[in-house]
Scaffold this motif. Sequence first.
Motif, PDB file in Angstrom:
ATOM      1  N   GLY A 340      77.215 -70.737 136.529  1.00 22.35           N
ATOM      2  CA  GLY A 340      77.671 -71.493 137.741  1.00 22.35           C
ATOM      3  C   GLY A 340      77.324 -72.936 137.892  1.00 22.35           C
ATOM      4  N   ALA A 341      77.513 -73.554 139.053  1.00 18.77           N
ATOM      5  CA  ALA A 341      77.257 -74.759 139.356  1.00 18.77           C
ATOM      6  C   ALA A 341      75.843 -75.262 139.327  1.00 18.77           C
ATOM      7  N   THR A 342      75.363 -76.478 139.306  1.00 14.84           N
ATOM      8  CA  THR A 342      73.956 -76.715 139.555  1.00 14.84           C
ATOM      9  C   THR A 342      73.492 -76.647 140.970  1.00 14.84           C
ATOM     10  N   VAL A 343      72.586 -76.111 141.334  1.00 10.88           N
ATOM     11  CA  VAL A 343      72.110 -76.167 142.707  1.00 10.88           C
ATOM     12  C   VAL A 343      70.957 -77.154 142.691  1.00 10.88           C
ATOM     13  N   PHE A 344      71.149 -78.145 143.756  1.00  5.80           N
ATOM     14  CA  PHE A 344      70.174 -79.073 144.054  1.00  5.80           C
ATOM     15  C   PHE A 344      69.411 -78.878 145.378  1.00  5.80           C
ATOM     16  N   ALA A 345      68.198 -79.394 145.094  1.00  3.16           N
ATOM     17  CA  ALA A 345      67.405 -79.349 146.630  1.00  3.16           C
ATOM     18  C   ALA A 345      67.848 -79.960 147.615  1.00  3.16           C
ATOM     19  N   GLU A 346      67.765 -79.466 148.695  1.00  4.25           N
ATOM     20  CA  GLU A 346      68.575 -80.134 149.852  1.00  4.25           C
ATOM     21  C   GLU A 346      67.672 -80.194 151.230  1.00  4.25           C
ATOM     22  N   SER A 347      67.599 -81.067 151.924  1.00 11.26           N
ATOM     23  CA  SER A 347      66.724 -80.976 153.322  1.00 11.26           C
ATOM     24  C   SER A 347      67.807 -81.756 154.439  1.00 11.26           C
ATOM     25  N   ASP A 348      68.018 -80.600 155.274  1.00 12.37           N
ATOM     26  CA  ASP A 348      68.792 -81.126 156.411  1.00 12.37           C
ATOM     27  C   ASP A 348      70.430 -81.605 156.059  1.00 12.37           C
ATOM     28  N   GLY A 398      67.560 -80.080 140.430  1.00 14.88           N
ATOM     29  CA  GLY A 398      68.386 -79.180 140.687  1.00 14.88           C
ATOM     30  C   GLY A 398      68.143 -78.008 139.438  1.00 14.88           C
ATOM     31  N   LEU A 399      68.655 -76.725 139.530  1.00  9.59           N
ATOM     32  CA  LEU A 399      68.584 -75.976 138.587  1.00  9.59           C
ATOM     33  C   LEU A 399      69.885 -75.413 138.223  1.00  9.59           C
ATOM     34  N   ARG A 400      70.165 -74.903 137.136  1.00  6.81           N
ATOM     35  CA  ARG A 400      71.353 -74.261 136.754  1.00  6.81           C
ATOM     36  C   ARG A 400      70.984 -72.975 135.755  1.00  6.81           C
ATOM     37  N   LEU A 401      71.752 -72.239 135.881  1.00  8.25           N
ATOM     38  CA  LEU A 401      71.628 -70.871 134.778  1.00  8.25           C
ATOM     39  C   LEU A 401      72.846 -70.975 133.790  1.00  8.25           C
ATOM     40  N   THR A 402      72.751 -70.837 132.502  1.00  5.19           N
ATOM     41  CA  THR A 402      73.563 -70.647 131.605  1.00  5.19           C
ATOM     42  C   THR A 402      74.182 -69.315 131.773  1.00  5.19           C
ATOM     43  N   ALA A 403      75.299 -69.452 131.037  1.00 11.08           N
ATOM     44  CA  ALA A 403      76.255 -67.992 131.125  1.00 11.08           C
ATOM     45  C   ALA A 403      75.291 -66.967 130.351  1.00 11.08           C
ATOM     46  N   GLU A 404      74.221 -67.403 129.633  1.00 11.67           N
ATOM     47  CA  GLU A 404      73.351 -66.326 128.927  1.00 11.67           C
ATOM     48  C   GLU A 404      72.305 -66.183 129.862  1.00 11.67           C
ATOM     49  N   GLY A 405      71.963 -66.642 130.951  1.00 12.22           N
ATOM     50  CA  GLY A 405      70.929 -66.654 131.925  1.00 12.22           C
ATOM     51  C   GLY A 405      69.663 -67.291 131.746  1.00 12.22           C
ATOM     52  N   ALA A 406      69.742 -68.278 130.948  1.00  9.14           N
ATOM     53  CA  ALA A 406      68.605 -69.215 130.660  1.00  9.14           C
ATOM     54  C   ALA A 406      68.668 -70.263 131.837  1.00  9.14           C
ATOM     55  N   ALA A 407      67.424 -70.839 132.343  1.00  3.98           N
ATOM     56  CA  ALA A 407      67.407 -71.928 133.459  1.00  3.98           C
ATOM     57  C   ALA A 407      67.467 -72.931 132.907  1.00  3.98           C
ATOM     58  N   HIS A 408      67.795 -74.175 133.385  1.00  2.64           N
ATOM     59  CA  HIS A 408      67.566 -75.342 133.081  1.00  2.64           C
ATOM     60  C   HIS A 408      67.135 -76.010 134.417  1.00  2.64           C
ATOM     61  N   LEU A 409      66.111 -76.907 134.284  1.00  4.60           N
ATOM     62  CA  LEU A 409      65.837 -77.911 135.386  1.00  4.60           C
ATOM     63  C   LEU A 409      66.712 -79.214 135.106  1.00  4.60           C
ATOM     64  N   ALA A 421      75.820 -92.097 138.750  1.00  2.60           N
ATOM     65  CA  ALA A 421      75.762 -93.608 137.768  1.00  2.60           C
ATOM     66  C   ALA A 421      75.454 -93.346 136.313  1.00  2.60           C
ATOM     67  N   HIS A 422      74.351 -92.104 136.364  1.00  2.00           N
ATOM     68  CA  HIS A 422      73.983 -91.829 135.070  1.00  2.00           C
ATOM     69  C   HIS A 422      74.088 -90.397 134.738  1.00  2.00           C
ATOM     70  N   PRO A 423      74.374 -89.894 133.492  1.00  2.00           N
ATOM     71  CA  PRO A 423      74.371 -88.349 133.329  1.00  2.00           C
ATOM     72  C   PRO A 423      73.151 -87.703 133.658  1.00  2.00           C
ATOM     73  N   PRO A 424      73.154 -86.545 134.011  1.00  2.00           N
ATOM     74  CA  PRO A 424      72.081 -85.715 134.406  1.00  2.00           C
ATOM     75  C   PRO A 424      71.047 -85.395 133.081  1.00  2.00           C
ATOM     76  N   GLU A 425      69.842 -85.236 133.257  1.00  2.00           N
ATOM     77  CA  GLU A 425      68.941 -85.016 132.271  1.00  2.00           C
ATOM     78  C   GLU A 425      68.653 -83.538 132.471  1.00  2.00           C
ATOM     79  N   GLU A 426      68.503 -82.653 131.412  1.00  2.00           N
ATOM     80  CA  GLU A 426      68.310 -81.187 131.551  1.00  2.00           C
ATOM     81  C   GLU A 426      67.213 -80.708 130.613  1.00  2.00           C
TER      82      GLU A 426
END
Length: 466
Positions: A340-348, A398-409, A421-426
């Motif tokens: 699925g999509a990356t989930v980012f930390a949010e506040s309000d 944020g966090l995302r899970l690959t299709a195989e279930g591995a987590a990436h920060l 403006a710049h690509p995300p770092e994983e």
Amino acid sequence: MTAPARHAVAVDAGSRFLRVARIGADGTPRLVDLPGAVPGEGLPTPAGVRGDPYAGLGVAYAAYREHRGTPERLVLVVPHGRQTRPAPDFGGPPPRLLGAPHAVLALLRHADGTPPPPVLVCDLGASGIDIARCALVGGTVTVSRLTRYGPPDGYGAAFDGAVLDGAGLAVDDPDVLRRLDLARAENARRTEVALDRMTDRPDRAARFADTVVQEVAGREITAGTVHRALARLTDGLDRALADARPGPDRTPVVAVGGPARLGAVTRLLTDRTGPQVPLPDGTDPALAAVFGAALVAAERVDAADRYPHAVAVAVHRTVHGRPRGGELLISPPDTLAPGGATVFAESDGERVRFGTASADGSGERAVRILVRGEGAEDGGPAAVVTVPAVAGERFHVGLRLTAEGAAHLVLQPLGRGRTGAHPPEEFPLGVLPDGPRPGTGPAPPLPPAPRRPPSPRPPDTQGVRP
């Protein structure tokens, strides 16, 4: 699991039938009997919505509401990969989308209460074949599609057409197709016995071929006609398995969908893959997905399609000039989905800005990932990852899970205040634990991941630091 909802239903839309199911008084799933439904099959799919699963789901749900009222909980079965998309608004409760393989595995997991081993889910439908590999990883069932085979004239639909054509009947008459479905349901055992005799006694196959197994619209359908039409199913399955390349291991397989009712098809499947996983209590394979979804809707079993725990990162905040430790929630429970999509930390409702610069000005920083179970005040250690630290730079984390279930920060640089403006770092974290681990010490660190050196940014005193 919590007590089942008083009124919960599941809907599955195929190219031939629309199925609505709920839990009966005895605790087992069953089809809802609606006007115009074919017994054991469901509502015939109107020609105008074939090929559009969401339109079909809407038609089935509208028929249910008209005759049974609005449910409190609604689960919609969708093709794998679409369960993370925004759910349609059909009126009533916000629906939950559930991928077809997860729905099938929910049925199996509810039956024996144990997580499934790696298993192939082979969905044999009217329009095509979907084969997916499923495994339990970090408390979540991951699903990887191996292949999709969908010929222009359909898969199960092509078989039906060959049967009708062999009997001299119109292949595109909706009434004839409905009668074929009724006759097939009423004579399933007779047909299966006749086909088995033809296979087991090839010396007498011609004699058995003349056995009448069904009658549709005044025409007799013989075992020989059905046997010849079977080539549409077996040849298509051979092609799908050749594309899937399931490997040399004998992986267990569960066959679902209308064509899975035929022993000749399931035998071919198990010969090519591995032992067949039986459906509970003789469940009709065509109804396995909607029955599993009904159990999820009634909260009898968890779908296991999302990571069940909250994930946070340990941070330091400066309050009135003094550092304070704490946790920054990134992903609430049941939010992260494999693939699925990356989930980012949010506040309000706003994404939190996150700084990586260390107090001593060194070029890297250790970030602690925490997992928090239900009811826990603090998270337990899950992993430690080293990230480059640059003074003044801010990220969305944020966090995302690959299709195989591995987590990436995931760190998304703000780029002078402009997200993207710049690509995300994983940074790979490995597999998140099934549950929070006891103890307060950090998990063993992972090696630092390579990263493009960012350009200097103006100082920014807002945000949090790891």
